[in-house]
Design a protein around this motif. Structure first.
Motif, PDB file in Angstrom:
ATOM      1  N   MET A   1       0.852  -1.175   0.000  1.00 55.94           N
ATOM      2  CA  MET A   1       0.000   0.000   0.000  1.00 55.94           C
ATOM      3  C   MET A   1       0.896   1.236   0.000  1.00 55.94           C
ATOM      4  N   ASN A   2       0.592   2.166  -0.872  1.00 56.07           N
ATOM      5  CA  ASN A   2       1.413   3.364  -0.921  1.00 56.07           C
ATOM      6  C   ASN A   2       0.988   4.355   0.154  1.00 56.07           C
ATOM      7  N   ASN A   3       1.845   5.330   0.394  1.00 53.45           N
ATOM      8  CA  ASN A   3       1.606   6.301   1.451  1.00 53.45           C
ATOM      9  C   ASN A   3       0.345   7.122   1.200  1.00 53.45           C
ATOM     10  N   THR A   4       0.060   7.417  -0.067  1.00 51.11           N
ATOM     11  CA  THR A   4      -1.135   8.190  -0.396  1.00 51.11           C
ATOM     12  C   THR A   4      -2.395   7.440   0.021  1.00 51.11           C
ATOM     13  N   LYS A   5      -2.460   6.153  -0.306  1.00 46.88           N
ATOM     14  CA  LYS A   5      -3.623   5.339   0.062  1.00 46.88           C
ATOM     15  C   LYS A   5      -3.754   5.238   1.581  1.00 46.88           C
ATOM     16  N   PHE A   6      -2.623   5.058   2.258  1.00 41.24           N
ATOM     17  CA  PHE A   6      -2.619   4.996   3.718  1.00 41.24           C
ATOM     18  C   PHE A   6      -3.192   6.289   4.301  1.00 41.24           C
ATOM     19  N   GLN A   7      -2.757   7.426   3.780  1.00 47.25           N
ATOM     20  CA  GLN A   7      -3.241   8.721   4.266  1.00 47.25           C
ATOM     21  C   GLN A   7      -4.726   8.907   3.968  1.00 47.25           C
ATOM     22  N   GLU A   8      -5.185   8.407   2.823  1.00 46.32           N
ATOM     23  CA  GLU A   8      -6.608   8.494   2.479  1.00 46.32           C
ATOM     24  C   GLU A   8      -7.455   7.712   3.477  1.00 46.32           C
ATOM     25  N   ILE A   9      -7.016   6.508   3.810  1.00 45.39           N
ATOM     26  CA  ILE A   9      -7.747   5.677   4.775  1.00 45.39           C
ATOM     27  C   ILE A   9      -7.779   6.371   6.136  1.00 45.39           C
ATOM     28  N   LYS A  10      -6.647   6.883   6.537  1.00 45.99           N
ATOM     29  CA  LYS A  10      -6.551   7.571   7.827  1.00 45.99           C
ATOM     30  C   LYS A  10      -7.455   8.803   7.851  1.00 45.99           C
ATOM     31  N   GLN A  11      -7.414   9.616   6.798  1.00 42.43           N
ATOM     32  CA  GLN A  11      -8.227  10.826   6.752  1.00 42.43           C
ATOM     33  C   GLN A  11      -9.715  10.508   6.744  1.00 42.43           C
ATOM     34  N   LYS A  12     -10.104   9.465   6.019  1.00 41.29           N
ATOM     35  CA  LYS A  12     -11.519   9.072   5.992  1.00 41.29           C
ATOM     36  C   LYS A  12     -11.988   8.670   7.386  1.00 41.29           C
ATOM     37  N   PHE A  51      -3.392  -0.107  11.760  1.00 38.39           N
ATOM     38  CA  PHE A  51      -2.160  -0.727  12.235  1.00 38.39           C
ATOM     39  C   PHE A  51      -1.604  -1.721  11.225  1.00 38.39           C
ATOM     40  N   SER A  52      -2.440  -2.585  10.692  1.00 34.87           N
ATOM     41  CA  SER A  52      -1.925  -3.562   9.725  1.00 34.87           C
ATOM     42  C   SER A  52      -1.473  -2.888   8.439  1.00 34.87           C
ATOM     43  N   ASN A  53      -2.147  -1.807   8.043  1.00 33.52           N
ATOM     44  CA  ASN A  53      -1.694  -1.056   6.873  1.00 33.52           C
ATOM     45  C   ASN A  53      -0.333  -0.424   7.129  1.00 33.52           C
ATOM     46  N   MET A  54      -0.146   0.108   8.329  1.00 36.70           N
ATOM     47  CA  MET A  54       1.134   0.681   8.700  1.00 36.70           C
ATOM     48  C   MET A  54       2.210  -0.400   8.698  1.00 36.70           C
ATOM     49  N   PHE A  55       1.885  -1.546   9.246  1.00 32.69           N
ATOM     50  CA  PHE A  55       2.823  -2.661   9.290  1.00 32.69           C
ATOM     51  C   PHE A  55       3.247  -3.049   7.879  1.00 32.69           C
ATOM     52  N   LYS A  57       3.179  -1.194   5.217  1.00 33.04           N
ATOM     53  CA  LYS A  57       3.949  -0.091   4.664  1.00 33.04           C
ATOM     54  C   LYS A  57       5.409  -0.141   5.146  1.00 33.04           C
ATOM     55  N   ILE A  58       5.615  -0.473   6.390  1.00 34.76           N
ATOM     56  CA  ILE A  58       6.972  -0.512   6.972  1.00 34.76           C
ATOM     57  C   ILE A  58       7.818  -1.602   6.331  1.00 34.76           C
ATOM     58  N   PHE A  59       7.255  -2.777   6.188  1.00 29.16           N
ATOM     59  CA  PHE A  59       8.043  -3.944   5.822  1.00 29.16           C
ATOM     60  C   PHE A  59       7.953  -4.330   4.356  1.00 29.16           C
ATOM     61  N   ASN A  60       7.310  -3.516   3.547  1.00 25.49           N
ATOM     62  CA  ASN A  60       7.225  -3.807   2.106  1.00 25.49           C
ATOM     63  C   ASN A  60       7.692  -2.640   1.283  1.00 25.49           C
TER      64      ASN A  60
END
Length: 60
Positions: A1-12, A51-55, A57-60
């Protein structure tokens, strides 16, 4: 998952007043996970999987 998608999920989640893990907590967990060389994680009972999205993002 890219950072943009992660931020979109978080903002929503924030826009919809869904409780999510705080950024500071994510930073602490990120450090601990890296130190412990964790390879798998199971997240149960969450609304938006921050949390799993962050995980991922960190390891991939």
């Amino acid at each position: 998952m890219n950072n943009t998608k992660f931020q979109e999920i978080k903002q929503k989640a924030l826009d919809e007043h869904i409780p999510i893990i705080m950024d500071e907590t994510l930073e602490v967990l990120e450090k601990r996970l890296k130190d412990m060389h964790i390879e798998n994680i199971l997240e149960i009972g969450t609304a938006v999987r921050i949390f799993s999205n962050m995980f991922f993002k960190i390891f991939n």
